[in-house]
Design an enzyme around this catalytic site. Sequence first.
Site, PDB file in Angstrom:
ATOM      1  NE  ARG A 174     -22.493  72.664  30.433  1.00  0.00           N
ATOM      2  CZ  ARG A 174     -21.392  73.336  30.788  1.00  0.00           C
ATOM      3  NH1 ARG A 174     -20.239  73.128  30.129  1.00  0.00           N
ATOM      4  NH2 ARG A 174     -21.402  74.195  31.777  1.00  0.00           N
ATOM      5  CB  SER A 225     -28.687  73.516  33.244  1.00  0.00           C
ATOM      6  OG  SER A 225     -28.010  74.051  34.356  1.00  0.00           O
ATOM      7  CD  GLU A 295     -26.476  72.335  29.912  1.00  0.00           C
ATOM      8  OE1 GLU A 295     -26.071  71.780  30.962  1.00  0.00           O
ATOM      9  OE2 GLU A 295     -26.301  73.542  29.699  1.00  0.00           O
TER      10      GLU A 295
END
Length: 302
Positions: A174, A225, A295
């Site tokens: 990510r 998320s 995240e």
Amino acid sequence: MVEAVKELQELNIGKVKINEPLAHHTTIKIGGPADIFIEPSSVENLQKVMEVIRNHHLNWRAIGRGSNLLVSDKGIEGVVLKLGNGIDSLEINGTEITVGGGHSLVSLSTLISKKGLSGLEFASGIPGSVGGAVYMNAGAHGSDISKVLTKAHILFLDGSMEWLSNEELEFSYRTSILQNKRPGIVVEAVFQLEAGEKNSIVAQMQKNKDYRKETQPWNFPCAGSIFRNPLPNYAGKLIEVAGLKGFSIGGAKISEMHGNFIVNAGNATAGDVLALIQHVKDTIYHLYQIKMETEVEIIGRK
């Protein structure tokens, strides 16, 4: 700032708005105003905007479709650039596709699946732009952007544009080089896909979409998320086992469908979400001695 706004409006580079609420431009429907909000109508006009930003020493931030973002209630200082129409070109050359940074990732994956091209099935339910997906190495279902991206065309603050290869983008979980080391805007991306059987590709994409609908709370505004998975553990499972599903602070609530989603259950503020994030961090560390990292990208005035 006033001079910069006047200059931008005279350039006729697209939409220019003052004190635009970013709650209108994020998937969680939260966020204070941007001092200057711009939707450039082309890559060339984006370059003109960057020149004004540079000349007036303004802070700036690029966004796509507003997923994976939590914007402060106090908004963002300087310029917010939204990439969309005009920066959403698409060229298909065999199994190689070149696509603009403002293109919707969902619509891209749907379109190419119907042409029998495989490789972006994982992206069928990711509600962001191509540029944002490259920026954060978006992924799902065991794959991510780094698996299919060949190179990306990046516009940097100094006005230079450069093609960065997959390796030069320094992808990891990510993250990419664009987040901190070399901040820039993805104006184009080149993906190398594979020829496949159309019906099976479409079927896999539908399966992925159905799974998301069944397990994730897309009926409420959310940012995707919230936490990175602290592998080998999974954030959603840790939060669920800790008994935090359904826990709320103000208008922000941990989804009862999936522990790694915080939803805007009604007039939530960024402050509500941040307090809930901290509560999760404290609880998980107390129970398991695991440090949770976000995240979702948290941006804007403190």
